[in-house]
Design a protein around this motif. Structure first.
Motif, mmCIF file in Angstrom:
data_model
loop_
_atom_site.group_PDB
_atom_site.id
_atom_site.type_symbol
_atom_site.label_atom_id
_atom_site.label_comp_id
_atom_site.label_asym_id
_atom_site.label_seq_id
_atom_site.Cartn_x
_atom_site.Cartn_y
_atom_site.Cartn_z
ATOM 1 N N ASP A 86 51.133 19.309 30.077
ATOM 2 C CA ASP A 86 50.863 19.732 32.000
ATOM 3 C C ASP A 86 52.524 20.475 31.388
ATOM 4 O O ASP A 86 53.336 21.206 32.996
ATOM 5 C CB ASP A 86 50.605 18.622 32.266
ATOM 6 N N SER A 118 37.088 25.888 26.511
ATOM 7 C CA SER A 118 38.214 24.859 27.495
ATOM 8 C C SER A 118 39.185 24.982 26.796
ATOM 9 O O SER A 118 40.124 25.918 27.489
ATOM 10 C CB SER A 118 37.605 23.549 27.215
ATOM 11 N N ARG A 122 42.327 27.891 28.985
ATOM 12 C CA ARG A 122 43.213 27.040 29.927
ATOM 13 C C ARG A 122 44.799 27.877 29.944
ATOM 14 O O ARG A 122 45.669 27.461 31.363
ATOM 15 C CB ARG A 122 43.778 25.208 28.448
ATOM 16 N N ARG A 124 44.596 30.082 31.552
ATOM 17 C CA ARG A 124 44.642 30.680 32.855
ATOM 18 C C ARG A 124 45.146 29.841 34.013
ATOM 19 O O ARG A 124 45.559 31.109 35.252
ATOM 20 C CB ARG A 124 42.824 30.573 33.046
ATOM 21 N N SER A 125 45.155 28.830 34.069
ATOM 22 C CA SER A 125 46.066 28.097 34.816
ATOM 23 C C SER A 125 47.331 27.366 34.311
ATOM 24 O O SER A 125 48.094 27.030 35.086
ATOM 25 C CB SER A 125 45.168 26.990 35.322
ATOM 26 N N HIS A 126 47.887 27.103 33.137
ATOM 27 C CA HIS A 126 49.191 26.966 32.255
ATOM 28 C C HIS A 126 49.344 27.791 31.284
ATOM 29 O O HIS A 126 48.741 28.043 30.196
ATOM 30 C CB HIS A 126 48.009 25.369 31.802
#
Length: 514
Positions: A86, A118, A122, A124-126
């Motif tokens: 994150d 997955s 990832r 795409r958002s991170h």
């Protein structure tokens, strides 16, 4: 001839505008003899590589005296958690960018998550700082279906495992990775591995293996190489030997025989290659380096129960002493994680601090927690012998607490190219870029050529070197001036920019997919 070829390829781009023009550097394309010239970037692609570009550029960078090369590709890492985290700063993977590494493979040693969709989805958002591709791992698949136990799968379990591998391949995995040295993967017999490798093979994948024994633990280094070659032949896919080495005093000097075995297989038509990190110390777990595999059957809870049985513990310690001997003794095991009271000390020093024999100290540590070690177990002669082979590419095996995370590519250049001249500069660059891209079918990567993705490294040949060492393993390398990832400027004038231009790189399955 190489310059004319580059110029001819890019002739149509001479009059167009560029986003960036790298002017006057010494260019190593990844496959041609070096020459002084220009590299032009527009968007995420290279549009000119040749002697002298014409046309306007938004920015011109003077690369005179610098080396301009493809961004490096690391085929064996353990940075999956960094890429998936994150923390946006951590996802930049600065230890790699500051060495010029623009692409990394994850999921090695059998750890690759079978949910490849997955893993690759990832960014795409991170957003991430480097490109990456992933393997599906035997260990992850086996744990999902069987768990950490020493037994063969049932017919139904094997079918479920094969489905997991097949699905992962169709979602973009590079191939099947294994870590047959590590429990519970060490419990898998050859026929089980072949059955899973076939699922990767029919979909165009590769078999990547931390072989069953790099030393003299079980079947020996030569036997483990032979097993990997046999799996490749029986499953029908290329074989990649992870971090090739001769580990431990019992096998020092065997590099020549291993090279001969692999090159005999190549001469017979088998596709085989390997990677290597440029350090004499490996990095692994304290348990993996010292415990017998049977002591780990059933996982940590079962291991601790064995420690609590006096007779069983004595059997374990007998084998631990032998494993410590083959690794060069307690002074050759440097604790790199496990708490401030032990990290940075050898197992011998920790034993002295505890007032215990080193093996008893290791048991005491493992009762409390897991710990990592840098294990000084290789000879420089073997390292050099493997490094010289044209089928051995550069890697890091990047893992926490070891300087190879921050310094592998830079160290190889400084120590083995510049100082000791084990390999020429051109070979170092090509085996850190183009060889890896071709072996793993990364389209548009690994070469400086018009139409390729703009993964580009500019470094100072007088300064490029590792600063990280075993005492201070988290120091950035020096000498990198500019790094571009898909045309995004990730390092500028030797400092990271914070740009996240990396991409997930799914491998396209050749067949047998919905």
């Amino acid at each position: 001839m190489a310059i004319l070829s580059c110029s001819a390829i890019s002739a149509g781009a001479l009059a167009q505008d560029y986003d960036v023009l790298l002017r006057g550097g010494t260019i190593y394309t990844g496959s041609d003899a070096p020459f002084v010239g220009d590299v032009a970037i527009a968007g995420d692609k290279l549009v000119y590589v040749g002697p002298r570009a014409s046309g306007k550029a938004k920015r011109v960078i003077d690369a005179k005296g610098m080396i301009v090369s493809p961004g490096f590709i690391d085929p064996h890492t353990h940075v999956g958690d960094m890429l998936a985290g994150d923390d946006a700063a951590e996802r930049l993977v600065l230890p790699f960018l500051m060495q010029g590494v623009t692409t990394a493979f994850i999921g090695n040693d059998g750890a690759g998550d079978p949910d490849v969709a997955s893993v690759l989805g990832r960014p795409r958002s991170h957003p991430v700082g480097i490109n990456y591709a992933t393997f599906v791992g035997l260990g992850a698949v086996r744990n999902k279906v069987i768990g950490p136990v020493d037994r063969a799968p049932s017919a139904d379990e094997l079918a479920r495992m094969k489905t997991l591998v097949a699905t992962a391949m169709c979602q973009g995995a590079l191939g099947l990775s294994t870590g047959l040295f590590y429990a519970p993967q060490s419990f898998a017999k050859q026929d089980e591995v072949v059955a899973l490798a076939r699922e990767a093979a029919v979909r165009g994948g590769i078999y990547d293996s931390h072989i069953r024994d790099e030393s003299s633990y079980t079947i020996g280094l030569s036997g483990a190489i032979e097993e990997a070659l046999t799996i490749g032949r029986e499953a029908g896919l290329p074989v990649h030997i992870a971090h090739i080495k001769a580990l431990g005093v019992d096998v020092h000097g065997q590099a020549g025989a291993i090279i001969a075995k692999i090159e005999a297989a190549q001469a017979a038509g088998q596709v085989v290659h390997a990677d290597q990190y440029p350090w004499s110390a490996s990095g692994t777990g304290l348990s993996a380096s010292l415990l017998p595999r049977w002591a780990e059957d059933g996982g940590r809870k079962a291991m601790l129960a064995r420690f609590d049985d006096a007779d069983t513990l004595e059997r374990i310690k007998v084998e631990m002493r032998e494993n410590m001997r083959r690794r060069g003794g307690a002074d050759s095991l440097l604790i790199t994680s496990g708490g401030p009271d032990i990290s940075g000390k050898t197992l011998a020093q920790v034993g002295t601090d505890m007032g215990l024999d080193p093996v008893d100290a290791a048991v005491a540590i493992l009762r409390k927690q897991s710990a990592s070690v840098a294990s000084f177990n290789q000879s420089e002669a073997d390292i050099a012998a493997f490094m010289k082979r044209p089928w051995v590419m550069t890697s890091s095996d990047a893992s926490t607490g070891h300087p190879r995370v921050y310094g592998s590519f830079a160290r190889k250049y400084d120590k083995y190219v510049r100082q000791e001249q084990v390999v020429p500069l051109r070979d170092f660059i090509e085996r850190s870029s183009r060889l890896t891209a071709e072996a793993f079918s990364l389209q548009g990567r690994g070469r400086l050529a018009a139409g390729s993705f703009a993964d580009v490294l500019v470094f100072d040949p007088e300064r490029y070197s590792a600063r990280a060492d075993y005492v201070q393993p988290t120091l950035f390398a020096k000498g990198v001036r500019f790094v571009f990832v898909n045309g995004g400027l990730a390092v500028e004038d030797g400092a990271p920019t914070g740009v996240s231009a990396g991409r997930a790189l799914p491998r396209t399955a050749t067949s047998h997919c919905p």
